[in-house]
Scaffold this active site. Sequence first.
Site, PDB file in Angstrom:
ATOM      1  N   GLY A   1       0.777  -1.178   0.011  1.00 10.83           N
ATOM      2  CA  GLY A   1      -0.090   0.022  -0.140  1.00 10.83           C
ATOM      3  C   GLY A   1       0.977   1.194  -0.222  1.00 10.83           C
TER       4      GLY A   1
ATOM      5  N   GLY B   1       2.604   3.657   1.398  1.00 11.45           N
ATOM      6  CA  GLY B   1       3.177   3.884   2.813  1.00 11.45           C
ATOM      7  C   GLY B   1       3.755   5.554   3.022  1.00 11.45           C
TER       8      GLY B   1
ATOM      9  N   LYS C   1       3.835  11.868  -3.473  1.00 14.53           N
ATOM     10  CA  LYS C   1       4.816  11.126  -2.839  1.00 14.53           C
ATOM     11  C   LYS C   1       5.694  11.993  -1.945  1.00 14.53           C
ATOM     12  CE  LYS C   1       7.981   7.628  -4.577  1.00 14.53           C
ATOM     13  NZ  LYS C   1       8.574   7.281  -5.846  1.00 14.53           N
TER      14      LYS C   1
ATOM     15  N   ASP D   1       8.966   6.380   8.121  1.00 11.05           N
ATOM     16  CA  ASP D   1       8.468   7.785   8.311  1.00 11.05           C
ATOM     17  C   ASP D   1       7.511   8.571   7.412  1.00 11.05           C
ATOM     18  OD1 ASP D   1      10.065   8.703   6.266  1.00 11.05           O
ATOM     19  OD2 ASP D   1      11.730   9.360   7.567  1.00 11.05           O
ATOM     20  N   GLY D   2       7.264   7.944   6.231  1.00 12.67           N
ATOM     21  CA  GLY D   2       6.267   8.323   5.025  1.00 12.67           C
ATOM     22  C   GLY D   2       6.789   9.546   4.488  1.00 12.67           C
TER      23      GLY D   2
ATOM     24  N   ARG E   1       2.767  13.975  -8.598  1.00 13.73           N
ATOM     25  CA  ARG E   1       2.888  13.532 -10.093  1.00 13.73           C
ATOM     26  C   ARG E   1       1.418  13.037 -10.590  1.00 13.73           C
ATOM     27  NH1 ARG E   1       5.457   7.523  -8.153  1.00 13.73           N
ATOM     28  NH2 ARG E   1       3.857   6.534  -7.231  1.00 13.73           N
TER      29      ARG E   1
ATOM     30  N   ASP F   1       4.376  -4.567  -7.621  1.00 14.41           N
ATOM     31  CA  ASP F   1       3.576  -3.386  -7.123  1.00 14.41           C
ATOM     32  C   ASP F   1       4.098  -1.983  -8.065  1.00 14.41           C
ATOM     33  OD1 ASP F   1       5.739  -4.054  -5.165  1.00 14.41           O
ATOM     34  OD2 ASP F   1       5.570  -1.874  -4.769  1.00 14.41           O
ATOM     35  N   ASN F   2       5.166  -2.233  -8.959  1.00 14.54           N
ATOM     36  CA  ASN F   2       5.630  -1.256  -9.784  1.00 14.54           C
ATOM     37  C   ASN F   2       5.102  -1.702 -11.333  1.00 14.54           C
ATOM     38  OD1 ASN F   2       6.458   0.271  -7.795  1.00 14.54           O
ATOM     39  ND2 ASN F   2       8.433  -0.677  -7.716  1.00 14.54           N
TER      40      ASN F   2
END
Length: 487
Positions: free
Chosen positions: A92, A94, A115, A127-128, A178, A254-255
């Site tokens: 997910g 993050g 992002k 930490d995101g 993006r 996931d990419n």
Amino acid sequence: MTPTTPTTLTLDDRFARELPELALPWRADEVPDPRLLVLNDSLADDLGLDRDWLRGTEGVGLLTGTRLPEGTTSVAQAYAGHQFGGYSPRLGDGRALLLGELVDRSGRPRDLHLKGSGRTPFSRGGDGLAAVGPMLREYVVSEAMHALGIPTTRSLAVVATGRQVYREEVLPGAVLARVASSHLRVGSFQYARSTGDTDLLRRLADHAIARHHPAAAEADQPHLALFEAVVAAQASLVASWMLVGFVHGVMNTDNTTISGETIDYGPCAFMEAFDPATVYSSIDTGGRYAYGNQPLVAEWNLARFAEALLPLLAEEEDEAVALASESLGAFRTQYSAAWSRGMRAKLGLPDGLADDVAAGIVGDLVQLAQDNHVDHTTFFRHLGAAARGDAEPARGLVLDLAGFDAWAERWLAVDPAAEVMDRVNPVYVPRNHLVEESLAAATAGDLEPLERLLDVLSAPYDVRPGAERYAEPAPESFGAYTTFCGT
């Protein structure tokens, strides 16, 4: 199309409405001292966004997710994925958020996505956050890919947050805004399949068909047609990477997008010395995602997509597996055809040239380039001069002069078209040392090297007087190059 003003801007939440199980409402972290570093004016225009407004307080608030239009609900998307071959059932967003969807000037829906916007429930201890350097890297490389004509997510802006980010060292933080056709990925389907909810899986597949591959809806088996459309899109995409020497670096499922766009420019780079074993990512210690492995990895990722779709393909699993296997079998043929077409163009081979003759010329050149470790971008561009009668620039890059001369004699005998070659062999790609130079300067507060680099990369096929250094490979003093994911 009149540019959007703050009072008329709306962000559609179609993804969250149709697939709430995959969309967790969440807000971006507040930004202590936002400062716009770079704004993609042409992309803003394409999206119908007022560039002057985006540069103001409210616009920067949109670009950081902290001041959204009324009624907007940003969400963190859920997905799973195979990372370096190991399955993670819950990845997910993050450190990312989907703000919503815009409609561009062509009438296409486009995701606006952040992002580095802070922790979410998918952060898994991270930490995101994101640092200025990696976010500007994605901006530079994604816009270079767009200018090269390769399907890709686009970068709208990078905003410095005024917050410190702690990695191996303390770095200034940033948020990237993006744009993509969508952020659906193979991992989205893996997550839906893992829930055991076939209705969710079907709704996700139907959403993907409507968004990206509408012709599949008319097929006798729409979900099989979706799979086949994604196979074709990925075959074409990865071939385009290989033709320009792009190394993605983190080809996890996931990419791998359903749209066929390049996504996630973390440990990516453009190959200089031609070598299929080229790896730039610090975490790819086994070379799984080396340049030469990318087609095989794409096929492997598509097999995982097929596994996720099995309940939609047939009632009996054996029948579903047989259908998926047959459709997946087309990948190698489609990839090879796309790569071969691209290589014929890169060498200016005439349309009527027999396939076996073309294959021999192409194959022998690839072997020559590999054996001599020629600079990929410069060598192919110099071959255009050779087609015009001046072989010395290309010849000067090769140690095996006799081998080059023998190959060039065969190639020139078919009368290659130099003008075709110039349209597909770039002069400029994001040279690794120049990217690092511009990112280091930008991190220290000097954006001029970044702006110059972006300007040159915006027209990669056009020779620009005075820009010679942007076409040169890294000096020996630059040393071996390693990239990092930025988390």
